[in-house]
Design an enzyme around this catalytic site. Sequence first.
Site, PDB file in Angstrom:
ATOM      1  N   ASN A 106      -1.055  -1.265   0.072  1.00 14.03           N
ATOM      2  CA  ASN A 106      -0.603  -2.353   0.440  1.00 14.03           C
ATOM      3  C   ASN A 106      -1.928  -3.374   0.289  1.00 14.03           C
ATOM      4  OD1 ASN A 106       1.234  -4.525   0.632  1.00 14.03           O
ATOM      5  ND2 ASN A 106       1.171  -4.231   2.737  1.00 14.03           N
ATOM      6  N   HIS A 108      -2.862  -7.406   1.432  1.00 10.41           N
ATOM      7  CA  HIS A 108      -2.456  -8.296   2.580  1.00 10.41           C
ATOM      8  C   HIS A 108      -3.554  -9.390   2.888  1.00 10.41           C
ATOM      9  CE1 HIS A 108      -0.443  -9.463   6.117  1.00 10.41           C
ATOM     10  NE2 HIS A 108      -1.584  -9.725   6.712  1.00 10.41           N
ATOM     11  N   SER A 135      -7.145  -7.804   2.781  1.00 13.38           N
ATOM     12  CA  SER A 135      -7.369  -6.402   3.088  1.00 13.38           C
ATOM     13  C   SER A 135      -6.568  -5.629   2.260  1.00 13.38           C
ATOM     14  CB  SER A 135      -6.751  -5.914   4.782  1.00 13.38           C
ATOM     15  OG  SER A 135      -7.480  -6.817   5.815  1.00 13.38           O
ATOM     16  N   ASP A 144       1.836  -3.679   8.525  1.00 12.13           N
ATOM     17  CA  ASP A 144       0.372  -4.149   8.252  1.00 12.13           C
ATOM     18  C   ASP A 144      -0.406  -3.542   9.256  1.00 12.13           C
ATOM     19  OD1 ASP A 144       0.972  -5.451   5.830  1.00 12.13           O
ATOM     20  OD2 ASP A 144       1.288  -7.250   7.279  1.00 12.13           O
TER      21      ASP A 144
END
Length: 193
Positions: A106, A108, A135, A144
């Site tokens: 993912n 972020h 990130s 997260d």
Amino acid sequence: MLSLVVLISGGGSNLRALLDAASDAEFPARILAVGADRDAEGLAHAEEFGIPTFTVPYTSFGSRDEWGEALLEQIRVWDADVVVLSGLMRLLPASVVSALSPNLINTHPAYLPEFPGAHAVRDAIAAGATESGASIIVVDNGVDTGSIIVQERVPVAPGDTEHSLHERIKPVERRLLVQTVLDIANGLDLRTI
């Protein structure tokens, strides 16, 4: 050759960066399909590159788990090596994370663990932070909270708004995502992160 499925919810600027990178014959990864949880603008990027798309509308299901089952079914059609959450604004059910982890990453727009969640840039501005960042993480069942693959700081300028800060974070996020995919294709083992 590393194969990817990319999931989005919005405009797909990170997706576009991956599509541009993958269009180079020397880049060791290919995007097999792009999926979304709604009729996302970013699907047009995939269509421009001739990449198949699919939509699993969250609102068509009675629960997050039912949606997750349908989404996972679509992802599995492509048998990708890695699934990239690139602006997907839905938490995946635990069953989906378990089925795909650790090959589920993912992006972020913050320097995690600072400012997790859907409003990271707004939260950084509201907190008066002098730095934020970008990130790339391995997805886990938290918000997260997964293992950090790579991250980079981005300063908050005096007078920054949520929009202006986010516009400075996006290029960093794109660069880190493309580099992470390249690193995985070149042997980075996500199980060791």
